[in-house]
Design an enzyme around this catalytic site. Structure first.
Site, PDB file in Angstrom:
ATOM      1  CB  SER A  12      37.021  43.529  28.111  1.00 37.29           C
ATOM      2  OG  SER A  12      38.165  42.739  27.814  1.00 37.29           O
ATOM      3  CD  GLU A  14      40.163  39.325  35.605  1.00 35.79           C
ATOM      4  OE1 GLU A  14      40.144  38.667  34.545  1.00 35.79           O
ATOM      5  OE2 GLU A  14      40.978  39.129  36.525  1.00 35.79           O
ATOM      6  CG  ASP A 105      44.212  27.825  40.859  1.00 35.08           C
ATOM      7  OD1 ASP A 105      44.802  26.984  40.150  1.00 35.08           O
ATOM      8  OD2 ASP A 105      44.296  29.050  40.699  1.00 35.08           O
ATOM      9  CG  PHE A 214      49.302  39.059  42.018  1.00 36.44           C
ATOM     10  CD1 PHE A 214      48.908  38.436  43.190  1.00 36.44           C
ATOM     11  CD2 PHE A 214      48.635  40.219  41.643  1.00 36.44           C
ATOM     12  CE1 PHE A 214      47.889  38.936  43.975  1.00 36.44           C
ATOM     13  CE2 PHE A 214      47.615  40.737  42.423  1.00 36.44           C
ATOM     14  CZ  PHE A 214      47.237  40.096  43.587  1.00 36.44           C
TER      15      PHE A 214
END
Length: 285
Positions: A12, A14, A105, A214
């Protein structure tokens, strides 16, 4: 689905919702290129505190109009039950049957008082199950190197188990570059009785500065030997990307050879790095 299909690795991709018309046009091209290899589904992220909720919904709607299976991210922080209920109804009306349920968040500059009615992802999973029973396949997050806000790995694993007990069907991990961290996490989860598929999240390496930022924020470790090599390339992007590709390619091979149930690629709205990995792994469409 036959028995062979049940044991076939699932792949998959994202995406994140674009912020400009130019970004939207580029993303449609990227999606067409990625869709050509027939992933099981595309997931679409949602910004902190639901800041990209409309963009997520629009991107998901466009994907569905192309006939592509889609899993929107649904974050509980900053949401109330009525908002979540409306989103689930909207997604259900589009034929969406998979949700990535996350804590999420708060936007920067907001206090904990803005968190909303849900505090943790397991509460969101419970709510979805209570409202829709088995209508949605629910994905949750897992952290092989444990969540940066968890006090220790054992507590983080307990939190993960709570999400599973609340009704999660499968999990997607934060990205990592140490296969042993993934396999150790899976073994620990199985020891606690967690049997759902735990799919590794894969982040291609194309920009070291961005990746380091990140990783520092989300607690994903870049091994020291890899950091040194990546730092050493400086502005030589071609060499950096060639090295990064080999690092991630080796990781993917180790994961699949070790029995991982699939791979979830964090594409960063780019097709090239992921499709190169796909080709070099010899994955079929």
């Amino acid at each position: 689905m036959n028995a062979t299909d049940q044991h076939r690795p699932a792949f998959s991709f994202e995406l994140f919702p674009p912020k400009t018309p130019e970004g939207s046009a580029k993303l449609k091209t990227v999606i067409a290129e990625l869709a050509a290899v027939a992933p099981e589904f595309f997931s679409v992220t949602s910004g902190a505190g639901g800041s990209t909720r409309a963009g997520t919904f629009e991107t998901v709607a466009w994907l569905r109009r192309q006939g592509l299976d889609t899993a929107p991210h649904l974050a509980c922080i900053g949401s109330n039950p009525d908002e979540v209920r409306a989103l689930l109804a909207g997604y259900g009306a589009q034929g969406i049957h998979r949700i990535v349920a996350l804590r999420g968040d708060l936007p920067s500059g907001t206090g904990t008082g803005s968190a909303g009615a849900f505090r943790y992802a397991n509460e969101l999973v419970e709510f979805i199950r209570a409202e829709h029973a088995a209508d949605f396949h629910i994905e949750v997050a897992a952290y092989p190197e444990y969540h940066p806000q968890a006090p220790n790995p054992a507590r983080d694993l307990e939190n993960f188990k709570r999400k599973v007990q609340a009704g999660a069907d499968s999990a997607i991990t934060q990205y990592f570059y140490n296969a042993d961290a993934y396999f150790g996490f899976v073994d620990a989860a199985r020891t606690l009785g967690v049997e759902i598929p735990i799919v590794p999240g894969i982040m291609p390496i194309t920009n070291y500065t961005q990746l380091a930022r990140f990783s520092d924020a989300c607690g994903a470790e870049i091994p020291r030997w890899a950091r040194r090599r990546l730092e050493g390339y400086g502005d030589d992007l071609e060499s950096l990307r060639a090295f990064g590709h080999e690092v991630v390619l080796r990781l993917c091979r180790n994961l699949l050879d070790g029995g991982a149930p699939g791979l979830h690629f964090y594409t960063m709205n780019q097709s090239g790095p992921t499709l190169r990995l796909w080709a070099d792994l010899g994955l079929s469409t």
